[in-house]
Design a protein around this motif. Structure first.
Motif, short mmCIF file in Angstrom:
data_model
loop_
_atom_site.label_atom_id
_atom_site.label_comp_id
_atom_site.label_asym_id
_atom_site.label_seq_id
_atom_site.Cartn_x
_atom_site.Cartn_y
_atom_site.Cartn_z
N PHE A 49 -2.45 -2.53 3.42
CA PHE A 49 -3.32 -1.52 2.82
C PHE A 49 -3.69 -1.82 1.37
O PHE A 49 -4.75 -1.41 0.90
CB PHE A 49 -2.64 -0.15 2.88
N VAL A 50 -2.81 -2.48 0.64
CA VAL A 50 -3.06 -2.77 -0.77
C VAL A 50 -2.60 -4.19 -1.09
O VAL A 50 -1.76 -4.75 -0.38
CB VAL A 50 -2.32 -1.78 -1.70
N SER A 51 -3.16 -4.74 -2.14
CA SER A 51 -2.72 -6.04 -2.63
C SER A 51 -2.19 -5.90 -4.04
O SER A 51 -2.54 -4.94 -4.76
CB SER A 51 -3.88 -7.04 -2.61
N VAL A 52 -1.39 -6.86 -4.46
CA VAL A 52 -0.87 -6.84 -5.82
C VAL A 52 -2.01 -6.92 -6.82
O VAL A 52 -2.02 -6.22 -7.84
CB VAL A 52 0.13 -8.00 -6.03
N ALA A 53 -3.01 -7.74 -6.54
CA ALA A 53 -4.15 -7.87 -7.45
C ALA A 53 -4.88 -6.55 -7.62
O ALA A 53 -5.27 -6.18 -8.74
CB ALA A 53 -5.10 -8.95 -6.94
N GLU A 54 -5.05 -5.81 -6.53
CA GLU A 54 -5.72 -4.51 -6.61
C GLU A 54 -4.90 -3.52 -7.42
O GLU A 54 -5.44 -2.76 -8.23
CB GLU A 54 -5.94 -3.95 -5.20
N LEU A 55 -3.59 -3.50 -7.20
CA LEU A 55 -2.74 -2.56 -7.92
C LEU A 55 -2.76 -2.83 -9.42
O LEU A 55 -2.83 -1.91 -10.23
CB LEU A 55 -1.30 -2.65 -7.38
N ILE A 56 -2.68 -4.09 -9.79
CA ILE A 56 -2.71 -4.45 -11.20
C ILE A 56 -4.02 -4.04 -11.84
O ILE A 56 -4.07 -3.60 -12.99
CB ILE A 56 -2.45 -5.96 -11.36
N GLU A 57 -5.09 -4.15 -11.09
CA GLU A 57 -6.41 -3.79 -11.61
C GLU A 57 -6.58 -2.28 -11.75
O GLU A 57 -7.16 -1.79 -12.72
CB GLU A 57 -7.49 -4.33 -10.68
N ALA A 86 19.31 -0.36 6.31
CA ALA A 86 17.92 -0.45 6.77
C ALA A 86 17.07 -1.20 5.76
O ALA A 86 17.43 -1.33 4.58
CB ALA A 86 17.36 0.95 6.99
N PHE A 87 15.90 -1.69 6.21
CA PHE A 87 15.03 -2.48 5.36
C PHE A 87 13.60 -1.97 5.40
O PHE A 87 13.20 -1.22 6.29
CB PHE A 87 15.05 -3.96 5.80
N ASP A 88 12.82 -2.41 4.43
CA ASP A 88 11.38 -2.13 4.38
C ASP A 88 10.71 -3.42 3.91
O ASP A 88 10.46 -3.61 2.73
CB ASP A 88 11.09 -0.97 3.43
N ARG A 89 10.43 -4.32 4.86
CA ARG A 89 9.86 -5.62 4.50
C ARG A 89 8.47 -5.49 3.91
O ARG A 89 8.04 -6.32 3.10
CB ARG A 89 9.82 -6.54 5.74
N ALA A 90 7.73 -4.45 4.31
CA ALA A 90 6.39 -4.25 3.76
C ALA A 90 6.48 -3.95 2.26
O ALA A 90 5.71 -4.48 1.46
CB ALA A 90 5.67 -3.13 4.50
N ARG A 91 7.43 -3.08 1.88
CA ARG A 91 7.60 -2.79 0.46
C ARG A 91 8.06 -4.04 -0.29
O ARG A 91 7.57 -4.31 -1.40
CB ARG A 91 8.60 -1.65 0.26
N ASP A 92 8.98 -4.81 0.29
CA ASP A 92 9.40 -6.07 -0.34
C ASP A 92 8.20 -6.95 -0.65
O ASP A 92 8.11 -7.57 -1.72
CB ASP A 92 10.34 -6.86 0.59
N ALA A 93 7.26 -7.02 0.31
CA ALA A 93 6.11 -7.91 0.18
C ALA A 93 5.18 -7.50 -0.95
O ALA A 93 4.43 -8.33 -1.47
CB ALA A 93 5.34 -7.95 1.50
N ILE A 94 5.22 -6.22 -1.33
CA ILE A 94 4.39 -5.75 -2.45
C ILE A 94 5.16 -5.78 -3.76
O ILE A 94 4.70 -6.32 -4.78
CB ILE A 94 3.88 -4.31 -2.18
N THR A 95 6.35 -5.20 -3.79
CA THR A 95 7.03 -4.99 -5.06
C THR A 95 7.56 -6.27 -5.70
O THR A 95 7.53 -6.40 -6.93
CB THR A 95 8.19 -3.99 -4.91
N LEU A 96 8.06 -7.20 -4.92
CA LEU A 96 8.65 -8.40 -5.52
C LEU A 96 7.60 -9.23 -6.26
O LEU A 96 7.81 -9.58 -7.43
CB LEU A 96 9.40 -9.21 -4.46
N PRO A 97 6.45 -9.54 -5.65
CA PRO A 97 5.43 -10.25 -6.42
C PRO A 97 4.82 -9.38 -7.51
O PRO A 97 4.38 -9.90 -8.54
CB PRO A 97 4.39 -10.65 -5.37
N LEU A 98 4.78 -8.06 -7.32
CA LEU A 98 4.26 -7.17 -8.35
C LEU A 98 5.13 -7.24 -9.60
O LEU A 98 4.62 -7.30 -10.73
CB LEU A 98 4.20 -5.74 -7.82
#
Length: 259
Positions: A49-57, A86-98
């Protein structure tokens, strides 16, 4: 006057064990709006739904919230076990590079609980799956029973480094905090400075050495009663100041200047 925007990282939930939703605790929005003086914007932390680039912008700063799912241990080179929860791999994929992008650019973030752990992992660190199982450590988990006031009650001291970032911000070397977490830092990531500890040695406060922006993170939950708590309020006020500086193009972060 338009307020700067703080992206609040949301968590995935199942409502009635069936309906998928992204959500964030109301107290996070209250702290960002009422204490930091910024506009809270809930982020569905999922790369579909979102990308790191979009969030930063779109956002001026980020609140990395707590949450029941943990960072997947594969992110720090370990195999998952039952103890990791439990895990949330989707959140990992956004927050770690963010986190890494913000460290590089100076865009401010404040990490809380899971967010504190995400920052460490993003910088190459690792986590213990269960603090209370370690010799000499206390049980840092949320009490299973009681009211919200009882669950978020102040339960242990945190001692900061002499003349460190948190000492200067709080005006005190020792403060009282709540504690509602199971995991904790095992190996600090590159440039992660542990600036505060619980009495049992558990890391509780960090920042990123040499980062051009606000990178403070805490293992406790300062969003609880943030407007009135003498530890939470200066933390969210300083975060708000950093976010406004970023939004205004000044990039200045007074709390991180050398003593």
């Amino acid at each position: 006057m338009t307020r700067p925007v703080v992206g609040i990282i949301g968590n995935q939930y199942l409502i009635n064990d069936q309906y998928p939703a992204h959500a964030g605790g109301t107290m996070n929005s209250e702290a960002v709006s009422g204490v930091s003086g910024c506009m809270p914007l809930l982020i569905p932390a999922d790369p579909r739904f979102v990308s790191v680039a979009e969030l930063i912008e779109r956002c001026d700063g980020f609140l990395l919230t707590g949450g029941r799912p943990n960072v997947h241990p594969e992110e720090y080179g370990e195999a998952a076990t039952e103890a990791h929860g439990a895990f949330d791999r989707a959140r990992d994929a956004i927050t770690l590079p963010l986190v890494r992008a913000c460290v590089e650019s100076g865009q401010p973030f404040l990490g809380i609980c899971r967010g504190f752990q995400e920052v460490n992992v993003a910088m190459g660190g690792s986590l213990y799956p269960e603090i209370r199982d370690l010799p000499g450590r206390d049980n840092h988990r949320m009490p299973p029973d009681g009211t919200l006031e009882e669950k978020f009650a102040l339960r242990h001291r945190v001692e900061f480094s002499e003349n460190g970032v948190f000492h200067r911000l709080m005006g005190a070397r020792t403060v009282m905090t709540n504690t509602l977490h199971g995991q904790g830092i095992k190996r600090a990531g590159a440039r992660v400075v542990v600036d505060g500890h619980a009495p049992d040695g558990t890391p509780e406060a960090t920042y990123i050495d040499g980062a051009p922006g606000f990178t403070l993170s805490v293992q406790w939950h300062p969003e609880w009663d943030a407007a009135n708590d003498p530890v939470s309020r200066p933390l969210f006020e300083a975060f708000g100041e950093a976010v406004r500086a970023w939004a205004d193009g000044r990039r200045a972060v007074p709390v991180l200047r050398s003593a």
